[in-house]
Design a protein around this motif. Structure first.
Motif, PDB file in Angstrom:
ATOM      1  N   LEU A   1       0.829  -1.207   0.000  1.00  8.51           N
ATOM      2  CA  LEU A   1       0.000   0.000   0.000  1.00  8.51           C
ATOM      3  C   LEU A   1       0.863   1.256   0.000  1.00  8.51           C
ATOM      4  O   LEU A   1       0.583   2.223  -0.722  1.00  8.51           O
ATOM      5  CB  LEU A   1      -0.920  -0.014   1.224  1.00  8.51           C
ATOM      6  CG  LEU A   1      -1.899   1.150   1.361  1.00  8.51           C
ATOM      7  CD1 LEU A   1      -2.853   1.213   0.178  1.00  8.51           C
ATOM      8  CD2 LEU A   1      -2.676   1.038   2.669  1.00  8.51           C
ATOM      9  N   GLU A   2       1.938   1.234   0.782  1.00 11.14           N
ATOM     10  CA  GLU A   2       2.848   2.373   0.838  1.00 11.14           C
ATOM     11  C   GLU A   2       3.468   2.650  -0.531  1.00 11.14           C
ATOM     12  O   GLU A   2       3.571   3.804  -0.960  1.00 11.14           O
ATOM     13  CB  GLU A   2       3.952   2.103   1.863  1.00 11.14           C
ATOM     14  CG  GLU A   2       4.954   3.240   2.003  1.00 11.14           C
ATOM     15  CD  GLU A   2       6.106   2.881   2.925  1.00 11.14           C
ATOM     16  OE1 GLU A   2       6.979   3.740   3.127  1.00 11.14           O
ATOM     17  OE2 GLU A   2       6.134   1.737   3.426  1.00 11.14           O
ATOM     18  N   ARG A   3       3.859   1.598  -1.237  1.00 17.02           N
ATOM     19  CA  ARG A   3       4.448   1.789  -2.570  1.00 17.02           C
ATOM     20  C   ARG A   3       3.407   2.311  -3.555  1.00 17.02           C
ATOM     21  O   ARG A   3       3.710   3.161  -4.391  1.00 17.02           O
ATOM     22  CB  ARG A   3       5.060   0.477  -3.071  1.00 17.02           C
ATOM     23  CG  ARG A   3       6.325   0.059  -2.327  1.00 17.02           C
ATOM     24  CD  ARG A   3       6.929  -1.202  -2.928  1.00 17.02           C
ATOM     25  NE  ARG A   3       7.493  -0.939  -4.245  1.00 17.02           N
ATOM     26  CZ  ARG A   3       8.760  -0.593  -4.478  1.00 17.02           C
ATOM     27  NH1 ARG A   3       9.606  -0.457  -3.463  1.00 17.02           N
ATOM     28  NH2 ARG A   3       9.192  -0.380  -5.707  1.00 17.02           N
ATOM     29  N   HIS A   4       2.169   1.814  -3.458  1.00 20.02           N
ATOM     30  CA  HIS A   4       1.108   2.322  -4.327  1.00 20.02           C
ATOM     31  C   HIS A   4       0.901   3.824  -4.103  1.00 20.02           C
ATOM     32  O   HIS A   4       0.812   4.609  -5.053  1.00 20.02           O
ATOM     33  CB  HIS A   4      -0.201   1.583  -4.063  1.00 20.02           C
ATOM     34  CG  HIS A   4      -0.326   0.268  -4.767  1.00 20.02           C
ATOM     35  ND1 HIS A   4      -0.237   0.140  -6.141  1.00 20.02           N
ATOM     36  CD2 HIS A   4      -0.550  -0.986  -4.287  1.00 20.02           C
ATOM     37  CE1 HIS A   4      -0.402  -1.129  -6.482  1.00 20.02           C
ATOM     38  NE2 HIS A   4      -0.578  -1.829  -5.381  1.00 20.02           N
ATOM     39  N   VAL A   5       0.835   4.216  -2.822  1.00 20.32           N
ATOM     40  CA  VAL A   5       0.564   5.617  -2.471  1.00 20.32           C
ATOM     41  C   VAL A   5       1.679   6.536  -2.955  1.00 20.32           C
ATOM     42  O   VAL A   5       1.431   7.666  -3.388  1.00 20.32           O
ATOM     43  CB  VAL A   5       0.354   5.745  -0.949  1.00 20.32           C
ATOM     44  CG1 VAL A   5       0.324   7.216  -0.528  1.00 20.32           C
ATOM     45  CG2 VAL A   5      -0.952   5.069  -0.533  1.00 20.32           C
ATOM     46  N   THR A   6       2.917   6.061  -2.888  1.00 27.52           N
ATOM     47  CA  THR A   6       4.063   6.885  -3.277  1.00 27.52           C
ATOM     48  C   THR A   6       4.426   6.735  -4.753  1.00 27.52           C
ATOM     49  O   THR A   6       5.446   7.263  -5.197  1.00 27.52           O
ATOM     50  CB  THR A   6       5.281   6.543  -2.408  1.00 27.52           C
ATOM     51  OG1 THR A   6       5.563   5.135  -2.506  1.00 27.52           O
ATOM     52  CG2 THR A   6       5.023   6.908  -0.945  1.00 27.52           C
ATOM     53  N   GLY A   7       3.624   6.006  -5.515  1.00 29.59           N
ATOM     54  CA  GLY A   7       3.831   5.906  -6.951  1.00 29.59           C
ATOM     55  C   GLY A   7       4.939   4.974  -7.388  1.00 29.59           C
ATOM     56  O   GLY A   7       5.374   5.022  -8.546  1.00 29.59           O
ATOM     57  N   ARG A   8       5.393   4.101  -6.496  1.00 25.39           N
ATOM     58  CA  ARG A   8       6.431   3.141  -6.867  1.00 25.39           C
ATOM     59  C   ARG A   8       5.794   1.844  -7.355  1.00 25.39           C
ATOM     60  O   ARG A   8       4.667   1.521  -6.975  1.00 25.39           O
ATOM     61  CB  ARG A   8       7.345   2.871  -5.665  1.00 25.39           C
ATOM     62  CG  ARG A   8       8.221   4.066  -5.293  1.00 25.39           C
ATOM     63  CD  ARG A   8       9.035   3.772  -4.046  1.00 25.39           C
ATOM     64  NE  ARG A   8       8.183   3.700  -2.871  1.00 25.39           N
ATOM     65  CZ  ARG A   8       8.585   3.243  -1.684  1.00 25.39           C
ATOM     66  NH1 ARG A   8       9.813   2.767  -1.553  1.00 25.39           N
ATOM     67  NH2 ARG A   8       7.754   3.230  -0.658  1.00 25.39           N
ATOM     68  N   PRO A   9       6.482   1.102  -8.187  1.00 21.31           N
ATOM     69  CA  PRO A   9       5.864  -0.096  -8.783  1.00 21.31           C
ATOM     70  C   PRO A   9       5.618  -1.194  -7.757  1.00 21.31           C
ATOM     71  O   PRO A   9       6.378  -1.363  -6.801  1.00 21.31           O
ATOM     72  CB  PRO A   9       6.890  -0.541  -9.827  1.00 21.31           C
ATOM     73  CG  PRO A   9       8.196   0.007  -9.348  1.00 21.31           C
ATOM     74  CD  PRO A   9       7.858   1.317  -8.686  1.00 21.31           C
ATOM     75  N   VAL A  10       4.555  -1.926  -7.979  1.00 24.10           N
ATOM     76  CA  VAL A  10       4.227  -3.115  -7.197  1.00 24.10           C
ATOM     77  C   VAL A  10       3.901  -4.243  -8.169  1.00 24.10           C
ATOM     78  O   VAL A  10       3.056  -4.080  -9.050  1.00 24.10           O
ATOM     79  CB  VAL A  10       3.025  -2.876  -6.263  1.00 24.10           C
ATOM     80  CG1 VAL A  10       2.596  -4.183  -5.604  1.00 24.10           C
ATOM     81  CG2 VAL A  10       3.358  -1.835  -5.200  1.00 24.10           C
ATOM     82  N   VAL A  11       4.595  -5.356  -8.031  1.00 27.43           N
ATOM     83  CA  VAL A  11       4.348  -6.528  -8.874  1.00 27.43           C
ATOM     84  C   VAL A  11       3.892  -7.658  -7.956  1.00 27.43           C
ATOM     85  O   VAL A  11       4.635  -8.079  -7.064  1.00 27.43           O
ATOM     86  CB  VAL A  11       5.618  -6.955  -9.637  1.00 27.43           C
ATOM     87  CG1 VAL A  11       5.310  -8.157 -10.531  1.00 27.43           C
ATOM     88  CG2 VAL A  11       6.176  -5.799 -10.445  1.00 27.43           C
ATOM     89  N   ARG A  12       2.653  -8.130  -8.175  1.00 28.62           N
ATOM     90  CA  ARG A  12       2.150  -9.241  -7.360  1.00 28.62           C
ATOM     91  C   ARG A  12       1.101 -10.005  -8.154  1.00 28.62           C
ATOM     92  O   ARG A  12       0.134  -9.429  -8.630  1.00 28.62           O
ATOM     93  CB  ARG A  12       1.538  -8.730  -6.063  1.00 28.62           C
ATOM     94  CG  ARG A  12       1.383  -9.792  -4.951  1.00 28.62           C
ATOM     95  CD  ARG A  12       0.114 -10.621  -5.067  1.00 28.62           C
ATOM     96  NE  ARG A  12      -1.081  -9.853  -4.840  1.00 28.62           N
ATOM     97  CZ  ARG A  12      -1.621  -9.641  -3.614  1.00 28.62           C
ATOM     98  NH1 ARG A  12      -1.060 -10.168  -2.554  1.00 28.62           N
ATOM     99  NH2 ARG A  12      -2.733  -8.918  -3.498  1.00 28.62           N
ATOM    100  N   GLU A  13       1.298 -11.303  -8.299  1.00 27.36           N
ATOM    101  CA  GLU A  13       0.315 -12.186  -8.911  1.00 27.36           C
ATOM    102  C   GLU A  13      -0.025 -13.268  -7.888  1.00 27.36           C
ATOM    103  O   GLU A  13       0.840 -14.051  -7.506  1.00 27.36           O
ATOM    104  CB  GLU A  13       0.853 -12.818 -10.195  1.00 27.36           C
ATOM    105  CG  GLU A  13       1.109 -11.811 -11.312  1.00 27.36           C
ATOM    106  CD  GLU A  13       1.580 -12.498 -12.585  1.00 27.36           C
ATOM    107  OE1 GLU A  13       1.416 -13.735 -12.688  1.00 27.36           O
ATOM    108  OE2 GLU A  13       2.114 -11.793 -13.452  1.00 27.36           O
ATOM    109  N   TRP A  14      -1.286 -13.266  -7.463  1.00 31.93           N
ATOM    110  CA  TRP A  14      -1.701 -14.200  -6.415  1.00 31.93           C
ATOM    111  C   TRP A  14      -1.665 -15.638  -6.926  1.00 31.93           C
ATOM    112  O   TRP A  14      -2.039 -15.924  -8.050  1.00 31.93           O
ATOM    113  CB  TRP A  14      -3.111 -13.859  -5.954  1.00 31.93           C
ATOM    114  CG  TRP A  14      -3.527 -14.621  -4.724  1.00 31.93           C
ATOM    115  CD1 TRP A  14      -4.070 -15.871  -4.672  1.00 31.93           C
ATOM    116  CD2 TRP A  14      -3.389 -14.177  -3.373  1.00 31.93           C
ATOM    117  NE1 TRP A  14      -4.294 -16.242  -3.369  1.00 31.93           N
ATOM    118  CE2 TRP A  14      -3.888 -15.218  -2.544  1.00 31.93           C
ATOM    119  CE3 TRP A  14      -2.915 -13.011  -2.774  1.00 31.93           C
ATOM    120  CZ2 TRP A  14      -3.927 -15.119  -1.162  1.00 31.93           C
ATOM    121  CZ3 TRP A  14      -2.950 -12.913  -1.399  1.00 31.93           C
ATOM    122  CH2 TRP A  14      -3.453 -13.951  -0.602  1.00 31.93           C
TER     123      TRP A  14
END
Length: 226
Positions: A34-47
């Motif tokens: 969530l912190e990375r999303h808020v600060t505009g940094r990439p998030v890679v996650r495939e459940w």
């Protein structure tokens, strides 16, 4: 002011009380994600469902991070007692964090070390273990743990970043190497391991091969295919 503080405390308590049962059926994101999303940094996650993940990986993670995972109720009481004794004796402490405590931290708390955070982790871990089966706890943990240096979360993203593969039918070597990244995925790179990292992976592999069935509580039939 006291009223506002009481309301804030009540809100902080209510969030995990409500969300933990929800997470039985809803796939969550973590505070670091969530912190990375808020600060505009990439998030890679495939459940990935837990049954779509290598049993060798599950055994490696459990035996590396929390060997008593299938036996305790969210916290390892004997390990915590040892940590308290070391603390008062002035010896270095390691944290005694179980997988469930790490899950509580990733879902609801922060990463900076503090005794306040540790004190909050303990009741949260007990509550999570009370509400969730072990299979769901490990499934969420494996899908939200940070597993790479560039915003890779979850073992699917970690396996892709390290080896360009899906986290299924892993060799013992690759399962152990992926596990080594968990304490510090921004420094420990299983796809480009140092000799020291290979040595750590060797210890994890040996332990998982010998004692891996201690993680059998996460297998649907009670036996891991190792």
């Amino acid at each position: 002011m006291l009223g506002w503080l009481a309301a804030l405390l009540a809100l902080l308590v209510a969030i995990p009380l409500v969300l933990v049962p929800v997470y039985l059926v809803v796939d969550p994101i973590s505070v670091p994600m969530l912190e990375r999303h808020v600060t505009g940094r990439p998030v890679v996650r495939e459940w990935r469902d837990i049954d779509a993940l290598s049993d060798r990986l599950k055994a490696s993670v459990v035996m590396s991070e929390d060997g008593q995972f299938c036996r305790h109720w969210g916290i390892d009481v004997s390990a915590l007692q040892g940590e308290v004794e070391d603390l008062f004796a002035g010896r270095p402490v390691r944290g005694a964090s179980t997988i469930t405590m790490q899950l509580a931290r990733n879902l609801f708390l922060w990463n900076d070390r503090s005794y306040v955070r540790k004190a909050l982790e303990i009741p949260l871990a007990v509550y999570i273990d009370l509400v969730m089966p072990k299979r769901r706890i490990l499934e969420i943990y494996l899908n939200i743990a940070e597993w790479g240096p560039n915003g890779q979360f979850g073992v699917a993203a970690g396996a892709e970043a390290a080896f360009g593969i899906e986290p299924q039918n892993l060799s013992w070597e690759r399962a152990a190497l992926l596990t080594t990244a968990l304490p510090n995925p921004r420094v420990r790179l299983p796809g480009d391991p140092t000799s020291g990292l290979r040595e750590v992976a060797g210890v994890i592999e040996q332990r998982a091969r010998r004692y891996g069935q201690r993680a059998s509580c996460v297998a649907p039939d009670g036996v891991l295919a190792l």
